[in-house]
Design a protein around this motif. Structure first.
Motif, PDB file in Angstrom:
ATOM      1  N   ARG A   1       0.801  -1.103  -0.125  1.00 22.48           N
ATOM      2  CA  ARG A   1      -0.235  -0.060   0.339  1.00 22.48           C
ATOM      3  C   ARG A   1       0.868   1.369  -0.019  1.00 22.48           C
ATOM      4  NH1 ARG A   1      -4.918  -0.163   0.304  1.00 22.48           N
ATOM      5  NH2 ARG A   1      -5.190   1.698   0.864  1.00 22.48           N
TER       6      ARG A   1
ATOM      7  N   ASP B   1       0.226   4.261   1.085  1.00 24.91           N
ATOM      8  CA  ASP B   1      -0.148   4.918   2.063  1.00 24.91           C
ATOM      9  C   ASP B   1      -0.264   4.275   3.225  1.00 24.91           C
ATOM     10  OD1 ASP B   1      -2.415   3.549   1.156  1.00 24.91           O
ATOM     11  OD2 ASP B   1      -4.075   5.362   2.053  1.00 24.91           O
TER      12      ASP B   1
ATOM     13  N   SER C   1      -3.029   4.760   6.478  1.00 32.51           N
ATOM     14  CA  SER C   1      -4.607   4.938   5.979  1.00 32.51           C
ATOM     15  C   SER C   1      -5.295   4.775   7.342  1.00 32.51           C
ATOM     16  CB  SER C   1      -4.976   3.956   4.997  1.00 32.51           C
ATOM     17  OG  SER C   1      -4.884   2.778   5.695  1.00 32.51           O
TER      18      SER C   1
ATOM     19  N   GLU D   1      -5.943  -5.448  -8.687  1.00 34.09           N
ATOM     20  CA  GLU D   1      -5.877  -4.725  -9.726  1.00 34.09           C
ATOM     21  C   GLU D   1      -5.784  -3.308  -9.380  1.00 34.09           C
ATOM     22  OE1 GLU D   1      -9.078  -5.762 -12.127  1.00 34.09           O
ATOM     23  OE2 GLU D   1      -8.413  -7.653 -12.890  1.00 34.09           O
ATOM     24  N   GLN D   2      -6.548  -2.873  -8.231  1.00 32.45           N
ATOM     25  CA  GLN D   2      -6.574  -1.649  -7.675  1.00 32.45           C
ATOM     26  C   GLN D   2      -6.292  -1.445  -6.562  1.00 32.45           C
ATOM     27  OE1 GLN D   2     -10.863  -0.428  -8.516  1.00 32.45           O
ATOM     28  NE2 GLN D   2     -11.333  -2.456  -8.674  1.00 32.45           N
TER      29      GLN D   2
ATOM     30  N   ALA E   1      -3.678  -0.186  -4.829  1.00 27.79           N
ATOM     31  CA  ALA E   1      -3.210   1.265  -4.602  1.00 27.79           C
ATOM     32  C   ALA E   1      -4.208   2.287  -4.366  1.00 27.79           C
ATOM     33  CB  ALA E   1      -2.233   1.723  -5.552  1.00 27.79           C
ATOM     34  N   GLU E   2      -5.270   2.368  -5.048  1.00 30.69           N
ATOM     35  CA  GLU E   2      -6.425   3.117  -5.094  1.00 30.69           C
ATOM     36  C   GLU E   2      -7.585   2.880  -3.993  1.00 30.69           C
ATOM     37  OE1 GLU E   2      -5.891   1.515  -8.352  1.00 30.69           O
ATOM     38  OE2 GLU E   2      -4.363   2.951  -8.608  1.00 30.69           O
ATOM     39  N   VAL E   3      -7.612   1.836  -3.514  1.00 32.11           N
ATOM     40  CA  VAL E   3      -8.747   1.496  -2.538  1.00 32.11           C
ATOM     41  C   VAL E   3      -8.151   1.894  -1.118  1.00 32.11           C
ATOM     42  CG1 VAL E   3     -10.006  -0.528  -1.294  1.00 32.11           C
ATOM     43  CG2 VAL E   3      -9.380  -0.544  -3.897  1.00 32.11           C
ATOM     44  N   GLN E   4      -9.001   2.786  -0.509  1.00 34.99           N
ATOM     45  CA  GLN E   4      -8.608   3.361   0.834  1.00 34.99           C
ATOM     46  C   GLN E   4      -9.041   2.459   2.001  1.00 34.99           C
ATOM     47  OE1 GLN E   4      -7.077   6.378   1.137  1.00 34.99           O
ATOM     48  NE2 GLN E   4      -6.831   6.139  -0.989  1.00 34.99           N
TER      49      GLN E   4
ATOM     50  N   TRP F   1     -14.275  -2.694   1.139  1.00 35.62           N
ATOM     51  CA  TRP F   1     -14.280  -2.698  -0.291  1.00 35.62           C
ATOM     52  C   TRP F   1     -14.409  -4.186  -0.502  1.00 35.62           C
ATOM     53  CZ3 TRP F   1     -11.945  -5.386  -4.157  1.00 35.62           C
ATOM     54  CH2 TRP F   1     -12.199  -4.941  -5.614  1.00 35.62           C
TER      55      TRP F   1
END
Length: 98
Positions: free
Chosen positions: A5, A7, A10, A57-58, A60-63, A68
């Motif tokens: 990740r 961040d 988070s 796939e995503q 890095a974008e999932v907070q 999720w």
């Protein structure tokens, strides 16, 4: 290969720095959750696997990956139920027409 990740600070639990750690922590609870919707262990496993593939796939974008994943498993399991219901309805209609 570990997907990190970007961040680490988070809002969600910081112990999940990689998708592998998230998988280890949530696979079993997600399987139980999916099983309640699908009614079959094999389908539940497919749903959870697909959810983790989508997350990968995503990532890095999932907070909030935990939230999720649960929402994705929920949606995928409902889609699976709908597909099974359509298949059964088609089979019943075919059998009734014979």
């Amino acid at each position: 290969m570990a997907v990190m990740r970007p961040d680490k600070a988070s809002a969600e639990s910081p112990e999940w720095e990689t998708i592998e750690e998230l998988f280890a922590a949530l696979e079993s609870p997600l399987l139980g959750y999916a099983l309640r919707y699908t009614g079959e262990a094999a389908l539940a496993e497919d749903v959870v696997q697909e959810a983790f593939m989508k997350l990968h796939e995503q990532f890095a974008e999932v907070q909030t990956p935990r939230r999720w994943l649960y929402r994705t498993v929920h949606n995928l399991a409902l889609n699976q139920r709908r597909a099974v219901a359509k298949t059964l309805a088609l089979a019943e209609a075919r059998d009734a027409g014979q």
